[in-house]
Design a protein around this motif. Structure first.
Motif, PDB file in Angstrom:
ATOM      1  N   GLY A 108       0.697  -1.307   0.056  1.00 17.58           N
ATOM      2  CA  GLY A 108       0.042  -0.015   0.038  1.00 17.58           C
ATOM      3  C   GLY A 108       0.917   1.235   0.073  1.00 17.58           C
ATOM      4  N   PRO A 109       0.277   2.391  -0.063  1.00 17.29           N
ATOM      5  CA  PRO A 109       1.045   3.582  -0.147  1.00 17.29           C
ATOM      6  C   PRO A 109       1.867   3.919   1.142  1.00 17.29           C
ATOM      7  N   ARG A 110       1.650   3.358   2.212  1.00 17.05           N
ATOM      8  CA  ARG A 110       2.199   3.692   3.500  1.00 17.05           C
ATOM      9  C   ARG A 110       2.764   2.201   3.890  1.00 17.05           C
ATOM     10  N   GLY A 111       3.184   1.397   2.947  1.00 13.61           N
ATOM     11  CA  GLY A 111       4.094   0.216   3.577  1.00 13.61           C
ATOM     12  C   GLY A 111       3.013  -0.823   3.416  1.00 13.61           C
ATOM     13  N   LEU A 112       3.398  -2.321   3.788  1.00 13.86           N
ATOM     14  CA  LEU A 112       2.676  -3.440   3.872  1.00 13.86           C
ATOM     15  C   LEU A 112       1.633  -3.585   4.764  1.00 13.86           C
ATOM     16  N   VAL A 113       0.453  -4.128   4.046  1.00 11.15           N
ATOM     17  CA  VAL A 113      -0.845  -4.326   4.955  1.00 11.15           C
ATOM     18  C   VAL A 113      -1.114  -5.802   5.039  1.00 11.15           C
ATOM     19  N   ARG A 114      -1.060  -6.277   6.443  1.00  9.89           N
ATOM     20  CA  ARG A 114      -1.502  -7.544   6.816  1.00  9.89           C
ATOM     21  C   ARG A 114      -2.763  -7.731   6.404  1.00  9.89           C
ATOM     22  N   SER A 115      -3.012  -9.045   5.851  1.00 10.92           N
ATOM     23  CA  SER A 115      -4.295  -9.332   5.619  1.00 10.92           C
ATOM     24  C   SER A 115      -4.551 -10.916   5.709  1.00 10.92           C
ATOM     25  N   GLN A 116      -5.761 -11.114   6.076  1.00 14.18           N
ATOM     26  CA  GLN A 116      -6.097 -12.654   6.548  1.00 14.18           C
ATOM     27  C   GLN A 116      -7.365 -12.786   6.407  1.00 14.18           C
ATOM     28  N   VAL A 117      -7.948 -13.807   5.460  1.00  8.80           N
ATOM     29  CA  VAL A 117      -9.251 -14.170   5.179  1.00  8.80           C
ATOM     30  C   VAL A 117      -9.883 -15.081   6.151  1.00  8.80           C
ATOM     31  N   MET A 118     -11.113 -14.855   6.770  1.00  5.92           N
ATOM     32  CA  MET A 118     -11.689 -15.699   7.451  1.00  5.92           C
ATOM     33  C   MET A 118     -13.069 -16.074   6.805  1.00  5.92           C
ATOM     34  N   ARG A 119     -13.271 -17.491   6.407  1.00  7.59           N
ATOM     35  CA  ARG A 119     -14.327 -17.956   5.605  1.00  7.59           C
ATOM     36  C   ARG A 119     -14.747 -19.113   6.140  1.00  7.59           C
ATOM     37  N   THR A 120     -16.073 -19.410   5.446  1.00 11.89           N
ATOM     38  CA  THR A 120     -16.633 -21.032   5.440  1.00 11.89           C
ATOM     39  C   THR A 120     -16.117 -21.690   4.446  1.00 11.89           C
ATOM     40  N   PRO A 121     -16.076 -22.929   4.522  1.00  9.06           N
ATOM     41  CA  PRO A 121     -15.506 -23.819   3.374  1.00  9.06           C
ATOM     42  C   PRO A 121     -16.038 -23.707   2.116  1.00  9.06           C
ATOM     43  N   ASP A 172     -11.391 -18.008  -6.871  1.00 13.27           N
ATOM     44  CA  ASP A 172     -11.664 -18.212  -5.302  1.00 13.27           C
ATOM     45  C   ASP A 172     -11.140 -16.939  -4.653  1.00 13.27           C
ATOM     46  N   GLY A 173     -10.386 -15.929  -5.399  1.00 11.90           N
ATOM     47  CA  GLY A 173      -9.707 -15.164  -4.421  1.00 11.90           C
ATOM     48  C   GLY A 173     -10.400 -13.578  -4.556  1.00 11.90           C
ATOM     49  N   TYR A 174      -9.576 -12.530  -4.200  1.00 13.35           N
ATOM     50  CA  TYR A 174     -10.167 -11.270  -3.926  1.00 13.35           C
ATOM     51  C   TYR A 174      -9.500 -10.007  -4.938  1.00 13.35           C
ATOM     52  N   GLY A 175      -8.887 -10.458  -5.657  1.00 14.19           N
ATOM     53  CA  GLY A 175      -8.087  -9.469  -6.142  1.00 14.19           C
ATOM     54  C   GLY A 175      -7.079  -8.910  -5.670  1.00 14.19           C
ATOM     55  N   ALA A 176      -6.329  -9.783  -4.884  1.00 12.63           N
ATOM     56  CA  ALA A 176      -5.216  -9.073  -4.213  1.00 12.63           C
ATOM     57  C   ALA A 176      -4.101  -8.260  -4.818  1.00 12.63           C
ATOM     58  N   ALA A 177      -4.016  -8.624  -6.041  1.00  8.09           N
ATOM     59  CA  ALA A 177      -3.096  -8.006  -6.840  1.00  8.09           C
ATOM     60  C   ALA A 177      -3.485  -6.476  -7.277  1.00  8.09           C
ATOM     61  N   ASP A 178      -4.715  -6.284  -7.098  1.00  5.57           N
ATOM     62  CA  ASP A 178      -5.376  -5.087  -7.248  1.00  5.57           C
ATOM     63  C   ASP A 178      -5.349  -4.162  -5.901  1.00  5.57           C
ATOM     64  N   ALA A 179      -5.083  -4.609  -5.061  1.00 11.82           N
ATOM     65  CA  ALA A 179      -5.579  -3.895  -3.871  1.00 11.82           C
ATOM     66  C   ALA A 179      -4.229  -2.652  -3.513  1.00 11.82           C
ATOM     67  N   PRO A 180      -3.022  -2.544  -4.274  1.00  7.23           N
ATOM     68  CA  PRO A 180      -2.239  -1.330  -3.972  1.00  7.23           C
ATOM     69  C   PRO A 180      -2.792  -0.381  -4.951  1.00  7.23           C
ATOM     70  N   VAL A 181      -3.311  -0.835  -6.111  1.00  7.35           N
ATOM     71  CA  VAL A 181      -4.026   0.140  -6.950  1.00  7.35           C
ATOM     72  C   VAL A 181      -5.077   0.999  -6.245  1.00  7.35           C
TER      73      VAL A 181
END
Length: 595
Positions: free
Chosen positions: A457-470, A576-585
């Protein structure tokens, strides 16, 4: 089974720690020596306070660098030990932790270490003190619990046994199944800690990055199962060194710690291990999102955005200043109650569950705080609890249409199908609450944690973790808020079968999208080799795109409304993802357009 915790797990001085442990429901504590040394209260006063609070003083720790030494050092070690035993008598304690030598050991011999531990056990017996010998993962010679047990077995003294620490065993990759070869009566004490999977020296890993059970990558359920199978009957105790927990509120951390032990004991599925004396109420994972609820001072703008997106206004609540917008099973409640001067924010979300009463019962058993929400006669009372960050979670029984929809009137019949359902809800956490949130959503809601990752991100790395149902019907990405921010931006993502058509229609209605830089589309061409027509369409509508080799992901973001924004996603194929590569944009665009 009894629960205990080392005072090193908590912030502050010894007396507040004891009060916090008692309030959280612990049965006992381990006294960490520096906590006693820095206390102004005498050992007798600490003993009296613990007794008044209903806490047993289970273990005094640690006694370091005892065995594997020359005779002169050994004689001095016995002198040191005798002074500690006298202190323990004043505290009313009868068990001391002796760690394998890391500083003064010069003799690598099981026979010498056993002889010296036997002498220590004999001295301890004269004071009514037992010795729990622990193999530290970085011990000079003894770094394996199996060798520690061989030495204790050779020492052959009734006052000498082993202490088993999950971190020292699992961090080294030692097989815990051999624990079952140790007689239960010789396992004097058990210490539990989880930890993330990190590639670093084990001492730093231990001193700074331990976690409470359920927050890391260790198989503590299997580990505890081996210990219990050996016949251990002592307390389940936590020893967690962590820089965050040593800075956060002592009462909140103690409650958080106790929740982790209750959950872990229940995972083992042995009635004799459950601290409350009975298993937790069993619940199945949630079956979907029921609604999201926004509050704040800018809800009129949210009305406009939802209308531009094509949601249907379903009416106002008959007794509360609340209104409802929906599309398919995607429902958004705008609540003007107690909004105050706060910006628009995600205040609550509803979950569809098999049994709402059971879900609330489990939350209460795990000490999740209850939430009172006013209801009038004839209105559905949805059981509710609060997550660690304060977001309210409401439970409703799964059905074709929730009964609470009938409480809204003077709206339009459902005519919109632009969204099918709520795809995921991103709940941003303060850095000090992140691990607690992971445990909360796993233990209370039965969600599974995906591996944590870091997003630029613009201010450094953002820790992310997904909690989900199977099955993915409920997904809760957890992100750490940037340091120094005075607010937490959340977002709600809706699933759609045609994001491109939706975006085109919404733009014609005047919706202002989050702008995407042209450089992003040049990068898309290089990454995925998209054809020119599709790429031009994405660019013209500020749409983002990702793929994982199995499917694709088209999505877009609205501008931020206060502290919340919306996302629409179209999952093409088994993506099955969340577009993580787009998060910095997205993060950079939000920062550039912040008002």
């Amino acid at each position: 089974m009894r629960t205990s915790i080392a005072t090193v797990c908590l912030s502050g001085s010894l007396v507040p720690k004891l009060h916090a442990c008692a309030e959280a429901g612990f049965d006992g504590v381990e006294i960490f020596e520096p906590d006693l040394v820095t206390a102004y209260e005498s050992p007798e006063e600490i003993r009296t306070l613990a007794d008044r609070l209903g806490l047993s003083l289970d273990l005094y720790q640690p006694f370091r660098d005892f065995e594997g030494v020359d005779e002169a050092t050994f004689a001095d070690n016995l002198r040191r030990a005798e002074t500690k035993f006298q202190l323990m008598n004043r505290l009313g304690m009868d068990l001391v932790l002796v760690c394998s030598n890391v500083a003064t050991a010069t003799i690598d011999s099981d026979e010498v270490s056993a002889r010296q531990l036997r002498a220590l056990g004999e001295l301890g017996a004269s004071y009514g003190v037992r010795i729990a010998f622990e193999a530290l993962a970085w011990g000079t010679y003894i770094d394996d619990y199996r060798r520690a047990w061989r030495i204790v077995e050779r020492a052959d003294h009734p006052n000498v046994g082993v202490c088993l620490d999950s971190f020292h065993i699992l961090s080294r990759g030692h097989d815990p199944s051999d624990i079952e070869k140790i007689p239960g009566e010789k396992i004097f004490y058990l210490q539990l800690a989880d930890a993330p999977a990190l590639d670093m020296d084990v001492l730093s890993w231990s001193r700074h990055h331990r976690l409470f059970p359920g927050e890391g990558s260790f198989d503590l359920t299997g580990f505890l199962g081996h210990v219990l199978a050996a016949g251990y009957t002592g307390p389940l105790s936590l020893e967690v060194f962590n820089d965050v927990f040593r800075q956060t509120d002592v009462r909140r951390t103690a409650a958080h710690a106790h929740r982790s032990l209750v959950w872990l004991a229940d995972q083992v599925r042995r009635p004799d291990t459950v601290p409350a004396g009975r298993p937790l109420t069993a619940v199945s994972p949630p079956e979907g999102f029921d609604f999201v609820e926004l509050r704040g001072s800018g809800l009129d703008e949210a009305d406009l955005v939802l209308e531009q997106l094509g949601f249907t206004f379903r009416g106002r609540h008959r007794t509360k200043p609340v209104r409802l917008w929906s599309s398919g099973r995607a429902r958004v409640i705008l609540n003007d109650q107690r909004g105050g001067e706060q910006p628009t924010h995600l205040a609550a979300f509803g979950l569809e569950v098999a049994d709402a009463s059971a879900a609330l019962a489990r939350a209460r058993e795990l000490d999740a705080p209850p939430v009172f929400r006013q209801t009038h006669a004839g209105e559905q009372d949805l059981p509710a609890t609060a997550s660690p960050d304060g977001t309210q979670i409401l439970f409703s029984d799964k059905g074709p249409d929730p009964r609470w929809l009938d409480e809204f009137s003077y709206g339009d019949p459902e005519r919109s199908d632009i969204a099918r359902a709520i795809d995921h809800v991103n709940v941003t956490q303060r850095w000090q609450d992140f691990d607690e949130a992971v445990l909360f959503y796993q233990s209370v809601l039965g969600l599974d944690p995906e591996p944590a990752r870091e997003v630029a991100g613009p201010r450094g790395l953002v820790r992310s973790q997904v909690m989900r149902t199977p099955d993915g019907c409920v997904r809760l990405p957890l992100n750490v808020e940037p340091q120094g921010e005075d607010h937490r931006t959340q977002h709600v993502a809706f699933s759609s079968d045609d994001v491109v058509g939706l975006a085109r229609t919404a733009r014609a209605r005047g919706l202002s999208f989050l702008p995407v830089p042209d450089n992003y589309y040049d990068d898309l061409r290089a990454r995925f080799g998209l054809d020119d027509a599709f790429l031009a369409e994405l660019r013209s509508l500020d749409l983002l795109y990702d793929e994982d080799g199995a499917g694709g992901f088209v999505h877009f973001y609205t501008r931020t409304l206060g502290d919340v924004f919306f996302e629409f996603v179209e999952r093409r194929g088994p993506y099955d993802g969340y577009g993580a590569a787009d998060a910095p944009v997205r993060l950079a665009a939000q920062r550039a357009t912040a008002r």
